[in-house]
Design a protein around this motif. Sequence first.
Motif, PDB file in Angstrom:
ATOM      1  N   SER A  57       0.742  -1.123   0.037  1.00  0.00           N
ATOM      2  CA  SER A  57      -0.012  -0.036  -0.009  1.00  0.00           C
ATOM      3  C   SER A  57       0.874   1.147  -0.048  1.00  0.00           C
ATOM      4  CB  SER A  57      -1.094   0.062   0.978  1.00  0.00           C
ATOM      5  OG  SER A  57      -0.132   0.031   2.495  1.00  0.00           O
ATOM      6  N   GLN A  58       0.558   2.296  -0.264  1.00  0.00           N
ATOM      7  CA  GLN A  58       0.996   3.525  -0.280  1.00  0.00           C
ATOM      8  C   GLN A  58       1.838   3.976   1.023  1.00  0.00           C
ATOM      9  OE1 GLN A  58       1.705   4.935  -3.286  1.00  0.00           O
ATOM     10  NE2 GLN A  58       3.154   6.468  -2.223  1.00  0.00           N
ATOM     11  N   ASP A  59       1.186   3.617   2.164  1.00  0.00           N
ATOM     12  CA  ASP A  59       1.843   4.018   3.263  1.00  0.00           C
ATOM     13  C   ASP A  59       3.067   3.044   3.846  1.00  0.00           C
ATOM     14  OD1 ASP A  59       0.345   1.827   3.999  1.00  0.00           O
ATOM     15  OD2 ASP A  59      -0.755   2.457   5.467  1.00  0.00           O
ATOM     16  N   GLU A  60       3.319   2.285   2.764  1.00  0.00           N
ATOM     17  CA  GLU A  60       4.298   1.264   3.104  1.00  0.00           C
ATOM     18  C   GLU A  60       5.925   1.413   2.093  1.00  0.00           C
ATOM     19  OE1 GLU A  60       2.875  -3.193   4.017  1.00  0.00           O
ATOM     20  OE2 GLU A  60       1.793  -2.654   2.396  1.00  0.00           O
ATOM     21  N   ILE A  61       5.279   2.431   1.367  1.00  0.00           N
ATOM     22  CA  ILE A  61       6.473   2.804   0.494  1.00  0.00           C
ATOM     23  C   ILE A  61       7.038   4.252   0.701  1.00  0.00           C
ATOM     24  CG2 ILE A  61       6.570   3.339  -1.915  1.00  0.00           C
ATOM     25  CD1 ILE A  61       4.236   1.806  -2.666  1.00  0.00           C
ATOM     26  N   GLY A  62       8.194   4.406   0.842  1.00  0.00           N
ATOM     27  CA  GLY A  62       9.064   5.285   1.044  1.00  0.00           C
ATOM     28  C   GLY A  62      10.225   5.644  -0.043  1.00  0.00           C
ATOM     29  N   LYS A  63      11.068   6.778   0.211  1.00  0.00           N
ATOM     30  CA  LYS A  63      12.129   6.756  -0.655  1.00  0.00           C
ATOM     31  C   LYS A  63      13.266   6.328  -0.291  1.00  0.00           C
ATOM     32  CE  LYS A  63      10.160  11.564  -2.014  1.00  0.00           C
ATOM     33  NZ  LYS A  63       9.054  11.569  -1.072  1.00  0.00           N
ATOM     34  N   GLY A  64      14.096   6.061  -1.052  1.00  0.00           N
ATOM     35  CA  GLY A  64      15.873   5.565  -1.006  1.00  0.00           C
ATOM     36  C   GLY A  64      16.616   5.787  -1.926  1.00  0.00           C
ATOM     37  N   TYR A  65      17.903   6.183  -1.657  1.00  0.00           N
ATOM     38  CA  TYR A  65      18.669   6.566  -2.785  1.00  0.00           C
ATOM     39  C   TYR A  65      19.890   5.547  -2.843  1.00  0.00           C
ATOM     40  CZ  TYR A  65      22.839   8.857  -5.026  1.00  0.00           C
ATOM     41  OH  TYR A  65      23.635   9.224  -6.087  1.00  0.00           O
ATOM     42  N   GLU A  66      19.817   4.825  -4.045  1.00  0.00           N
ATOM     43  CA  GLU A  66      20.892   3.578  -4.180  1.00  0.00           C
ATOM     44  C   GLU A  66      22.288   4.079  -4.303  1.00  0.00           C
ATOM     45  OE1 GLU A  66      21.296   0.956  -7.874  1.00  0.00           O
ATOM     46  OE2 GLU A  66      19.475   0.068  -6.848  1.00  0.00           O
ATOM     47  N   LEU A  67      23.042   3.789  -3.097  1.00  0.00           N
ATOM     48  CA  LEU A  67      24.693   4.056  -3.258  1.00  0.00           C
ATOM     49  C   LEU A  67      25.127   2.952  -4.316  1.00  0.00           C
ATOM     50  CD1 LEU A  67      25.073   4.748   0.447  1.00  0.00           C
ATOM     51  CD2 LEU A  67      25.047   6.557  -1.418  1.00  0.00           C
ATOM     52  N   SER A  68      24.738   1.803  -4.300  1.00  0.00           N
ATOM     53  CA  SER A  68      25.374   0.649  -5.034  1.00  0.00           C
ATOM     54  C   SER A  68      24.196  -0.439  -5.100  1.00  0.00           C
ATOM     55  CB  SER A  68      26.483  -0.080  -4.439  1.00  0.00           C
ATOM     56  OG  SER A  68      26.315  -0.642  -3.035  1.00  0.00           O
ATOM     57  N   LYS A  69      24.556  -1.562  -5.853  1.00  0.00           N
ATOM     58  CA  LYS A  69      23.329  -2.493  -5.814  1.00  0.00           C
ATOM     59  C   LYS A  69      23.211  -3.216  -4.516  1.00  0.00           C
ATOM     60  CE  LYS A  69      24.017  -3.643 -10.773  1.00  0.00           C
ATOM     61  NZ  LYS A  69      24.217  -4.524 -11.741  1.00  0.00           N
ATOM     62  N   GLU A  70      24.241  -3.157  -3.471  1.00  0.00           N
ATOM     63  CA  GLU A  70      24.028  -3.679  -2.434  1.00  0.00           C
ATOM     64  C   GLU A  70      23.429  -2.747  -1.123  1.00  0.00           C
ATOM     65  OE1 GLU A  70      26.965  -3.980  -4.277  1.00  0.00           O
ATOM     66  OE2 GLU A  70      26.290  -6.029  -4.937  1.00  0.00           O
ATOM     67  N   GLN A  71      23.550  -1.581  -1.435  1.00  0.00           N
ATOM     68  CA  GLN A  71      23.182  -0.578  -0.315  1.00  0.00           C
ATOM     69  C   GLN A  71      22.424   0.523  -0.688  1.00  0.00           C
ATOM     70  OE1 GLN A  71      26.598   1.264   1.505  1.00  0.00           O
ATOM     71  NE2 GLN A  71      25.447   2.142   3.096  1.00  0.00           N
ATOM     72  N   THR A  72      21.491   0.783  -0.190  1.00  0.00           N
ATOM     73  CA  THR A  72      20.332   1.867  -0.414  1.00  0.00           C
ATOM     74  C   THR A  72      20.067   2.526   0.874  1.00  0.00           C
ATOM     75  OG1 THR A  72      19.360   0.614  -2.059  1.00  0.00           O
ATOM     76  CG2 THR A  72      18.032   2.433  -1.351  1.00  0.00           C
ATOM     77  N   VAL A  73      20.380   3.906   0.817  1.00  0.00           N
ATOM     78  CA  VAL A  73      19.839   4.811   1.949  1.00  0.00           C
ATOM     79  C   VAL A  73      18.461   5.355   1.827  1.00  0.00           C
ATOM     80  CG1 VAL A  73      20.637   6.923   3.143  1.00  0.00           C
ATOM     81  CG2 VAL A  73      22.472   5.469   2.170  1.00  0.00           C
TER      82      VAL A  73
END
Length: 320
Positions: A57-73
């Motif tokens: 659902s929409q409230d379960e979705i947030g933003k993330g920045y992908e530093l690499s394929k293994e790490q997302t902030v």
Amino acid sequence: MPRPLWTGAISFGLVTIPVKVVSATEDHSIHFRQVHLEDMGRVRTKKVCELDGQALSQDEIGKGYELSKEQTVPITDEELDQMPLPTAKAIEIVSFVDAESIDPIRISDSYYLATDGQVAAKPYTLLRKALERSDKVAIAKFAWHNRERLGLLRVREGAIVLHSMRWPDEIRSPESLAPRKVELDEGEIERAVQLTDTMALDTITGFRDAYRDALEKLLTAKSEGKELPEPAEGGEREQGQVLDLMAALNASVAAAKESRGEAGGGEATVHEMRPSKKATAQKTASRKKSTAQKTTAKKTAEVKKTTAGRKRTARKQSAS
């Protein structure tokens, strides 16, 4: 008034003008839904986590920045709103320039700036008058949708308009697209200028979206069970190189004058100068047929001549 998209203030030196941002344009396009053709049920797009396969659902979705394929902030809207950015809730005017100095390709979406309360009426009017009398536009910075943007402020019918602009490094260079150098005759240039004068209009408010009009007629006919409109004729243009540029310009000027009801019309249009593909194919087929007929006739005559010669030779041998 449409619902405000953003509220803040115009920063004009030490003057602050509370404003609301509302869209200056409307979308009149006709939109379609994806449906299941068997039962016309609507087809919806689900947002699914690629790790566990669950629909979210929409409230379960947030933003993330992908530093690499293994790490997302992860990053939240609150963290973005609290960034130390002076233009976070302000449209900060940074300079004034001549309108002609702005390349139109840099202008993006357009918004009206409405006063937010009576306290904004006087400074709003002051800025509007300053823009009108100086014949300049204001360049401003503002933060919106998680990024800082460049904007242009100008006056339209008593209201201040904000045009969002692209940054200089967002504009691609057209250098590689320029055509090779060609030689133009001065008469061709003058005729082209005459064509622009003939096609000139004082306003373009009379133009309509012909595609939307045709689409509305199609949808109305289908919904009422009526016969569908006939396809338009003559809309397809011949593609290819115009060999005689001056003749094309002359024909274009004549056609433009005729469309306006001016004298001098009646000459051939540009499209009549070149034979259609169908006519060309017919001529080619006709030539092939004529050639084949001539070849067949020639072969038949040769066969008859050879047969007659053989018969004469046989009669001579029989007589001897």
